[in-house]
Scaffold this motif. Structure first.
Motif, PDB file in Angstrom:
ATOM      1  N   TRP A  77       0.828  -1.213   0.000  1.00  0.00           N
ATOM      2  CA  TRP A  77       0.000   0.000   0.000  1.00  0.00           C
ATOM      3  C   TRP A  77       0.861   1.262   0.000  1.00  0.00           C
ATOM      4  CZ3 TRP A  77      -4.860  -1.415  -0.773  1.00  0.00           C
ATOM      5  CH2 TRP A  77      -5.321  -2.626  -0.255  1.00  0.00           C
ATOM      6  N   HIS A  78       2.183   1.109   0.074  1.00  0.00           N
ATOM      7  CA  HIS A  78       3.038   2.311   0.167  1.00  0.00           C
ATOM      8  C   HIS A  78       2.853   3.191  -1.064  1.00  0.00           C
ATOM      9  CE1 HIS A  78       6.621   4.866   0.468  1.00  0.00           C
ATOM     10  NE2 HIS A  78       6.457   4.672   1.764  1.00  0.00           N
ATOM     11  N   CYS A  79       2.966   4.507  -0.860  1.00  0.00           N
ATOM     12  CA  CYS A  79       2.647   5.438  -1.957  1.00  0.00           C
ATOM     13  C   CYS A  79       3.771   5.563  -2.978  1.00  0.00           C
ATOM     14  CB  CYS A  79       2.285   6.809  -1.396  1.00  0.00           C
ATOM     15  SG  CYS A  79       3.670   7.655  -0.631  1.00  0.00           S
ATOM     16  N   LYS A  80       4.954   5.069  -2.675  1.00  0.00           N
ATOM     17  CA  LYS A  80       6.044   5.129  -3.670  1.00  0.00           C
ATOM     18  C   LYS A  80       6.984   3.952  -3.454  1.00  0.00           C
ATOM     19  CE  LYS A  80       8.142   7.413  -7.025  1.00  0.00           C
ATOM     20  NZ  LYS A  80       7.525   7.791  -8.316  1.00  0.00           N
ATOM     21  N   PRO A  81       6.469   2.729  -3.684  1.00  0.00           N
ATOM     22  CA  PRO A  81       7.296   1.556  -3.370  1.00  0.00           C
ATOM     23  C   PRO A  81       8.489   1.398  -4.308  1.00  0.00           C
ATOM     24  CG  PRO A  81       5.207   0.882  -4.334  1.00  0.00           C
ATOM     25  CD  PRO A  81       5.124   2.359  -4.127  1.00  0.00           C
ATOM     26  N   VAL A  82       8.356   1.812  -5.574  1.00  0.00           N
ATOM     27  CA  VAL A  82       9.463   1.681  -6.523  1.00  0.00           C
ATOM     28  C   VAL A  82      10.006   3.067  -6.836  1.00  0.00           C
ATOM     29  CG1 VAL A  82      10.241   0.576  -8.648  1.00  0.00           C
ATOM     30  CG2 VAL A  82       8.113  -0.188  -7.580  1.00  0.00           C
ATOM     31  N   LYS A  83      11.260   3.287  -6.485  1.00  0.00           N
ATOM     32  CA  LYS A  83      11.863   4.601  -6.755  1.00  0.00           C
ATOM     33  C   LYS A  83      12.103   4.756  -8.263  1.00  0.00           C
ATOM     34  CE  LYS A  83      11.960   4.635  -2.340  1.00  0.00           C
ATOM     35  NZ  LYS A  83      10.556   4.744  -1.909  1.00  0.00           N
ATOM     36  N   GLY A  84      12.336   5.984  -8.682  1.00  0.00           N
ATOM     37  CA  GLY A  84      12.672   6.217 -10.088  1.00  0.00           C
ATOM     38  C   GLY A  84      11.444   6.490 -10.929  1.00  0.00           C
ATOM     39  N   ASP A  85      11.531   6.155 -12.210  1.00  0.00           N
ATOM     40  CA  ASP A  85      10.502   6.544 -13.165  1.00  0.00           C
ATOM     41  C   ASP A  85       9.335   5.563 -13.185  1.00  0.00           C
ATOM     42  OD1 ASP A  85       9.385   8.283 -14.904  1.00  0.00           O
ATOM     43  OD2 ASP A  85      10.554   7.679 -16.652  1.00  0.00           O
ATOM     44  N   TRP A  86       8.765   5.356 -12.009  1.00  0.00           N
ATOM     45  CA  TRP A  86       7.600   4.486 -11.864  1.00  0.00           C
ATOM     46  C   TRP A  86       6.558   5.238 -11.054  1.00  0.00           C
ATOM     47  CZ3 TRP A  86       7.434   0.094 -14.616  1.00  0.00           C
ATOM     48  CH2 TRP A  86       8.654  -0.370 -15.131  1.00  0.00           C
ATOM     49  N   ASN A  87       5.292   5.184 -11.492  1.00  0.00           N
ATOM     50  CA  ASN A  87       4.243   5.910 -10.771  1.00  0.00           C
ATOM     51  C   ASN A  87       4.130   5.433  -9.324  1.00  0.00           C
ATOM     52  OD1 ASN A  87       3.557   7.173 -13.204  1.00  0.00           O
ATOM     53  ND2 ASN A  87       1.370   7.060 -12.722  1.00  0.00           N
ATOM     54  N   GLY A  88       3.815   6.365  -8.436  1.00  0.00           N
ATOM     55  CA  GLY A  88       3.426   5.998  -7.086  1.00  0.00           C
ATOM     56  C   GLY A  88       1.949   5.624  -7.074  1.00  0.00           C
ATOM     57  N   SER A  89       1.442   5.297  -5.863  1.00  0.00           N
ATOM     58  CA  SER A  89       0.038   4.912  -5.721  1.00  0.00           C
ATOM     59  C   SER A  89      -0.724   5.973  -4.936  1.00  0.00           C
ATOM     60  CB  SER A  89      -0.087   3.580  -4.976  1.00  0.00           C
ATOM     61  OG  SER A  89       0.518   2.543  -5.710  1.00  0.00           O
ATOM     62  N   GLY A  90      -1.871   6.347  -5.479  1.00  0.00           N
ATOM     63  CA  GLY A  90      -2.722   7.323  -4.809  1.00  0.00           C
ATOM     64  C   GLY A  90      -4.019   6.701  -4.343  1.00  0.00           C
ATOM     65  N   MET A  91      -4.801   7.515  -3.672  1.00  0.00           N
ATOM     66  CA  MET A  91      -6.198   7.164  -3.402  1.00  0.00           C
ATOM     67  C   MET A  91      -6.991   8.457  -3.631  1.00  0.00           C
ATOM     68  SD  MET A  91      -8.103   5.460  -0.117  1.00  0.00           S
ATOM     69  CE  MET A  91      -7.877   6.892   0.912  1.00  0.00           C
ATOM     70  N   HIS A  92      -7.104   8.833  -4.923  1.00  0.00           N
ATOM     71  CA  HIS A  92      -7.817  10.069  -5.260  1.00  0.00           C
ATOM     72  C   HIS A  92      -9.173  10.072  -4.555  1.00  0.00           C
ATOM     73  CE1 HIS A  92      -5.493  10.115  -9.342  1.00  0.00           C
ATOM     74  NE2 HIS A  92      -4.714  10.399  -8.311  1.00  0.00           N
ATOM     75  N   ALA A  93      -9.492  11.225  -3.948  1.00  0.00           N
ATOM     76  CA  ALA A  93     -10.771  11.358  -3.252  1.00  0.00           C
ATOM     77  C   ALA A  93     -11.696  12.237  -4.087  1.00  0.00           C
ATOM     78  CB  ALA A  93     -10.553  11.977  -1.876  1.00  0.00           C
ATOM     79  N   ASN A  94     -12.699  11.623  -4.692  1.00  0.00           N
ATOM     80  CA  ASN A  94     -13.723  12.365  -5.423  1.00  0.00           C
ATOM     81  C   ASN A  94     -14.850  12.654  -4.452  1.00  0.00           C
ATOM     82  OD1 ASN A  94     -12.760  11.902  -8.440  1.00  0.00           O
ATOM     83  ND2 ASN A  94     -12.524   9.971  -7.361  1.00  0.00           N
ATOM     84  N   PHE A  95     -15.247  13.919  -4.367  1.00  0.00           N
ATOM     85  CA  PHE A  95     -16.247  14.243  -3.339  1.00  0.00           C
ATOM     86  C   PHE A  95     -17.214  15.301  -3.848  1.00  0.00           C
ATOM     87  CE2 PHE A  95     -14.695  18.435  -2.174  1.00  0.00           C
ATOM     88  CZ  PHE A  95     -13.379  18.400  -2.599  1.00  0.00           C
ATOM     89  N   LEU A 149       4.311  12.961  -4.194  1.00  0.00           N
ATOM     90  CA  LEU A 149       3.865  14.255  -4.741  1.00  0.00           C
ATOM     91  C   LEU A 149       5.097  15.080  -5.109  1.00  0.00           C
ATOM     92  CD1 LEU A 149       0.936  15.106  -2.273  1.00  0.00           C
ATOM     93  CD2 LEU A 149       0.795  14.025  -4.521  1.00  0.00           C
ATOM     94  N   THR A 150       5.605  14.795  -6.311  1.00  0.00           N
ATOM     95  CA  THR A 150       6.870  15.394  -6.745  1.00  0.00           C
ATOM     96  C   THR A 150       6.669  16.416  -7.856  1.00  0.00           C
ATOM     97  OG1 THR A 150       7.089  13.620  -8.357  1.00  0.00           O
ATOM     98  CG2 THR A 150       8.170  13.297  -6.218  1.00  0.00           C
ATOM     99  N   GLY A 151       5.446  16.455  -8.419  1.00  0.00           N
ATOM    100  CA  GLY A 151       5.226  17.277  -9.610  1.00  0.00           C
ATOM    101  C   GLY A 151       5.371  16.447 -10.888  1.00  0.00           C
ATOM    102  N   LEU A 152       5.861  15.212 -10.740  1.00  0.00           N
ATOM    103  CA  LEU A 152       5.949  14.287 -11.884  1.00  0.00           C
ATOM    104  C   LEU A 152       4.891  13.197 -11.710  1.00  0.00           C
ATOM    105  CD1 LEU A 152       9.838  13.819 -11.866  1.00  0.00           C
ATOM    106  CD2 LEU A 152       8.513  15.328 -13.366  1.00  0.00           C
ATOM    107  N   HIS A 153       4.762  12.336 -12.733  1.00  0.00           N
ATOM    108  CA  HIS A 153       3.864  11.176 -12.647  1.00  0.00           C
ATOM    109  C   HIS A 153       2.440  11.568 -12.248  1.00  0.00           C
ATOM    110  CE1 HIS A 153       7.982   9.391 -11.747  1.00  0.00           C
ATOM    111  NE2 HIS A 153       7.640   8.856 -12.895  1.00  0.00           N
ATOM    112  N   GLU A 154       1.899  12.558 -12.936  1.00  0.00           N
ATOM    113  CA  GLU A 154       0.499  12.972 -12.738  1.00  0.00           C
ATOM    114  C   GLU A 154       0.226  13.441 -11.310  1.00  0.00           C
ATOM    115  OE1 GLU A 154      -2.345  10.147 -14.533  1.00  0.00           O
ATOM    116  OE2 GLU A 154      -0.626   9.162 -15.439  1.00  0.00           O
TER     117      GLU A 154
END
Ligand code: ADP
Ligand code: MN
Ligand code: MN
Ligand code: MN
Length: 337
Positions: free
Chosen positions: A216-234, A275-280
């Motif tokens: 569940w970690h938000c950035k398990p793979v360092k480098g040019d791989w997307n992290g994981s979010g849980m976008h909250a639509n409200f 939240l780096t400004g990269l990877h959406e």
């Protein structure tokens, strides 16, 4: 012999900075259990083993708040619980009790991203030992043995969630190899949190049978791989009734210094890595909002602007390991401020 039922009582422990799931089984007489919340008695557990109490005063209480069938287990139900102190007040680890939406004005749809991991290599499914799979590009919504890794687990999990009556709205393969998403929607902030936690429990348990971990970690793979979010639509009534002004007023409330601080504290550990400004993503130290902008902190969906500014907002900052109860509580507080 009188028939028995298995009730799996599920709760959040006191692990820091990220709470994890615990559960144990209570056997009850089938004659006394009709599948309703009122049929689930209070229970207790050893809080000294879950970082929730001292050994000398160890009992914590389990207060059932959500019940559903467990389609993957014979004669069984799942019972999501709040953790209470022995005097009946909410335990400090109980964020569900902090949600302040008594008139049930808010609807939430969470997009839960996660990685499936091989515990032996400690790498995502699809990552060869000592190397990397092909760069990101083909995996998002991909199909085929070199693009989609772990689909049998994802499919089994989806069927179990639907069988349990959880309001899953969709699933998809995500941008990184071995990364997936499911979405759950409810017209109640506590209910959506309950459903996310039960779905997380079911995913852990389904993957466990395959010898696969959920990361569940938000950035398990360092480098040019997307992290994981849980976008909250409200949304609340004001956003659903609409108007461009309402959308701007609410977005601006999220941009104050104190709101940013409150949000980031609730949106999951290690979010600076994601939240780096990269990877959406937008950078953690910046705040922005915009129509259709996946590089913004808050996105106003294109369809919402097109429909005459009626609908909902997407806060893209909450991460995959965030507690949906905490995220919902903070969003409601900020919108109502
Ligand atoms: P994307 O990947 O494009 O960001 P998804 O389709 O994965 O979008 O998720 C969008 C989510 O928005 C869904 O979970 C849906 O339930 C939720 N949603 C749609 N309308 C509303 C609304 N009015 N209020 C709250 N959430 C909503
Ligand atoms: Mn999505
Ligand atoms: Mn996604
Ligand atoms: Mn999204």
């Amino acid at each position: 012999m009188a028939k028995k039922m298995k009730l799996e009582y599920i709760w959040l422990d006191g692990s820091k900075p990220t709470q994890t799931l615990r559960s144990k089984t209570k056997i009850v007489a089938a004659a006394k259990f009709k599948g309703k919340l009122k049929d689930c008695p209070m229970w207790s557990f050893d809080g000294s083993s879950t970082e929730q109490a001292e050994g000398k005063f160890s009992d914590c209480m389990l207060k059932p708040v959500f019940v559903c069938p467990d389609p993957a287990r014979k004669d069984a139900h799942l019972v999501m619980c709040e953790v209470m102190n022995p005097d009946g007040t909410p335990h400090p680890t109980n964020a569900r009790a902090t949600i302040n939406d008594h008139d049930k004005d808010f609807w939430f749809g969470f997009e839960q991203e996660y990685f499936l991991y091989d515990p032996e290599t400690n790498l995502p499914l699809g990552f060869p030992e000592g190397g990397f799979p092909k760069p990101q590009g083909p995996y998002y919504c991909g199909v085929g043995a070199s693009r989609a890794y772990g689909r049998e687990i994802v499919e089994e999990h989806l069927d179990i969630c639907l069988g349990a009556g959880l309001n899953v709205e969709g699933i998809n393969a995500e941008v990184a190899a071995g990364q997936w998403e499911f979405q759950i929607f409810a017209k109640d902030a506590q209910d959506v949190g309950d459903q996310i936690w039960v779905a997380r429990y079911l995913l852990e348990r389904t993957a466990e049978a395959y010898g696969v971990d959920v990361n569940w970690h938000c950035k398990p793979v360092k480098g040019d791989w997307n992290g994981s979010g849980m976008h909250a639509n409200f949304s609340n009534t004001a956003l659903r009734k609409g108007g461009k002004k309402i959308f701007e007023t609410i977005c601006k409330k999220f941009g104050t210094k104190s709101a940013i601080k409150k949000s980031i504290e609730a949106y999951g550990a290690d979010n600076d890595q994601r939240l780096t400004g990269l990877h959406e993503t937008q950078a953690i130290d910046k705040f922005s909002y915009g129509v259709s902008d996946r590089g913004a902190s808050i996105r106003i969906p294109m369809g919402v602007a097109n429909a005459g500014w009626k609908g909902y907002l997407e806060d893209r900052r909450p991460n995959s390991a965030a507690d949906p109860y905490k995220v919902a509580a903070v969003i409601i507080d900020i919108v109502n401020s």
